[in-house]
Design an enzyme around this catalytic site. Sequence first.
Site, PDB file in Angstrom:
ATOM      1  CE  LYS A 155      -4.382  -1.702   0.933  1.00 59.20           C
ATOM      2  NZ  LYS A 155      -5.713  -1.766   1.426  1.00 59.20           N
ATOM      3  CE  LYS A 190      -6.018  -8.425  -1.828  1.00 64.57           C
ATOM      4  NZ  LYS A 190      -6.564  -8.340  -0.574  1.00 64.57           N
ATOM      5  CE  LYS A 224     -13.372  -4.236  -0.296  1.00 67.25           C
ATOM      6  NZ  LYS A 224     -12.342  -3.652   0.802  1.00 67.25           N
TER       7      LYS A 224
HETATM    8  P1  ATP Z   1      -8.536  -3.513  -0.884  1.00 69.97           P
HETATM    9  O1  ATP Z   1      -8.215  -3.726  -2.453  1.00 69.97           O
HETATM   10  O2  ATP Z   1      -9.237  -2.113  -0.597  1.00 69.97           O
HETATM   11  O3  ATP Z   1      -7.403  -3.799   0.018  1.00 69.97           O
HETATM   12  P2  ATP Z   1      -9.460  -6.061  -0.568  1.00 69.97           P
HETATM   13  O4  ATP Z   1     -10.286  -6.234  -1.564  1.00 69.97           O
HETATM   14  O5  ATP Z   1      -8.348  -6.730  -0.315  1.00 69.97           O
HETATM   15  O6  ATP Z   1      -9.470  -4.542  -0.379  1.00 69.97           O
HETATM   16  P3  ATP Z   1     -10.425  -6.306   2.045  1.00 69.97           P
HETATM   17  O7  ATP Z   1     -11.566  -5.427   2.868  1.00 69.97           O
HETATM   18  O8  ATP Z   1      -9.013  -5.958   2.644  1.00 69.97           O
HETATM   19  O9  ATP Z   1     -10.572  -6.417   0.605  1.00 69.97           O
HETATM   20  O10 ATP Z   1     -10.705  -7.831   2.639  1.00 69.97           O
HETATM   21  C1  ATP Z   1     -11.884  -8.489   2.877  1.00 69.97           C
HETATM   22  C2  ATP Z   1     -11.793  -9.830   3.017  1.00 69.97           C
HETATM   23  O11 ATP Z   1     -11.676 -10.319   1.767  1.00 69.97           O
HETATM   24  C3  ATP Z   1     -10.507 -10.507   3.800  1.00 69.97           C
HETATM   25  O12 ATP Z   1     -10.657 -11.540   4.504  1.00 69.97           O
HETATM   26  C4  ATP Z   1      -9.504 -10.776   2.514  1.00 69.97           C
HETATM   27  O13 ATP Z   1      -8.902 -11.971   2.876  1.00 69.97           O
HETATM   28  C5  ATP Z   1     -10.587 -11.428   1.717  1.00 69.97           C
HETATM   29  N1  ATP Z   1     -10.059 -11.187   0.191  1.00 69.97           N
HETATM   30  C6  ATP Z   1      -9.789  -9.857  -0.449  1.00 69.97           C
HETATM   31  N2  ATP Z   1      -9.308 -10.177  -1.706  1.00 69.97           N
HETATM   32  C7  ATP Z   1      -9.622 -11.630  -1.773  1.00 69.97           C
HETATM   33  C8  ATP Z   1      -9.310 -12.356  -3.024  1.00 69.97           C
HETATM   34  N3  ATP Z   1      -8.995 -11.892  -4.006  1.00 69.97           N
HETATM   35  N4  ATP Z   1      -9.305 -13.804  -2.667  1.00 69.97           N
HETATM   36  C9  ATP Z   1      -9.786 -14.155  -1.652  1.00 69.97           C
HETATM   37  N5  ATP Z   1     -10.098 -13.603  -0.540  1.00 69.97           N
HETATM   38  C10 ATP Z   1     -10.019 -12.182  -0.315  1.00 69.97           C
END
Ligand code: ATP
Length: 334
Positions: free
Chosen positions: A115, A197, A200
């Site tokens: 980040k 990964k 969002k």
């Molecule tokens: P950002 O992109 O804003 O960092 P993010 O998409 O990684 O957000 P988080 O809110 O950080 O989402 O994560 C929420 C949950 O979803 C966590 O338990 C995280 O491990 C899971 N998660 C996020 N992205 C993935 C993915 N691509 N595959 C599996 N699990 C995920």
Amino acid sequence: MIDGKKVIFSGMQPSGDLTLGNYLGALKNWVQLSDEYMTFFCVVDEHAITVRQDPATLRKRVRELMALYIAAGLDPEKNCIYVQSHVSCHAELAWILNCFTYVGELQRMTQFKDKSAKHADNINAGLLTYPVLMAADILLYQTDVVPVGIDQKQHLEITRNIAERFNNIYGDVFTIPDIYLGKAGTRIMSLQDPLHKMSKSDENDNATIHLLDGRDAVIRKFKRAITDSEAQIRYREEQPGIRNLIDIYCACTGKTPQETEKEFDGKGYGEFKIAVGEAVADLLDPLQKRYKEILADKSYLEGIMKTNGERAEYYARKTLRKVQKKVGFVEKIR
Ligand code: ATP
Ligand code: LTN
């Protein structure tokens, strides 16, 4: 333990529209586990502001995320679904735990490194101490199990280290939580870059399936997904794009990778991609319908935020008081 039940805590940031990765990697597991445990599912708005957020959008997303938790199948009467900033104990415990966390261990966190690289113009202290607030979230509820995606493993390890460090000094104050990764620690990858990964906050819309994407958008994005030139549907390390599509297909249909390989033996990528798109759209359809109904009922959502915020506060305050006493704060006269 609370009332003889083991405790689950987990949370998601209202930092963007939820993705299929969030659902398959985390939310789906929450729903499966929610019957057996005392559960706390938090909308972590305090974590979200480690990256700049537009205030009106953030407010909107908090409500949307609350509604999505419910639409995904979490009954708000049985599960304590609430908003982090409504329970001030989180920030208060985080401060105390900051004093039991080393800067070096925070600087080693992969998410901090990622980040900071992504937001080089805003490497704020909150980005660094993010895992301490997360530890506070978890430890406040004497959590036994934390269901998250595998990308959060390092944050769970630091939470355990902070808790053990604190317990070694002051006795058994915190329960040491375990991570729950679900099936093979599902990690859904970007459709445009299968080595990263699905996230969002990805700016490339084609890389991400959002839970609220309509059927046409879902299928279009799968049609455009990056694969390779091997032209066969095999679950192999060397074909990360196809492997990701197989993972998604299996998660939606309950089939195994071997069954999927057999089903699509001799078929082309085009046909497979459409099948994956259909499977995902079928999964999202009922969720989207429920979501729209819930979001439309403003007073229902507000009632849940209030009641559950108070419920969470009751348990959180208990742990916080204990911690404050242990470190030597003078008790407040009430
Ligand atoms: P950002 O992109 O804003 O960092 P993010 O998409 O990684 O957000 P988080 O809110 O950080 O989402 O994560 C929420 C949950 O979803 C966590 O338990 C995280 O491990 C899971 N998660 C996020 N992205 C993935 C993915 N691509 N595959 C599996 N699990 C995920
Ligand atoms: N960092 C987590 C969100 C989160 C969380 C938590 C998850 C904040 N506090 C406590 C589990 C338990 C993420 O998924 N990015």
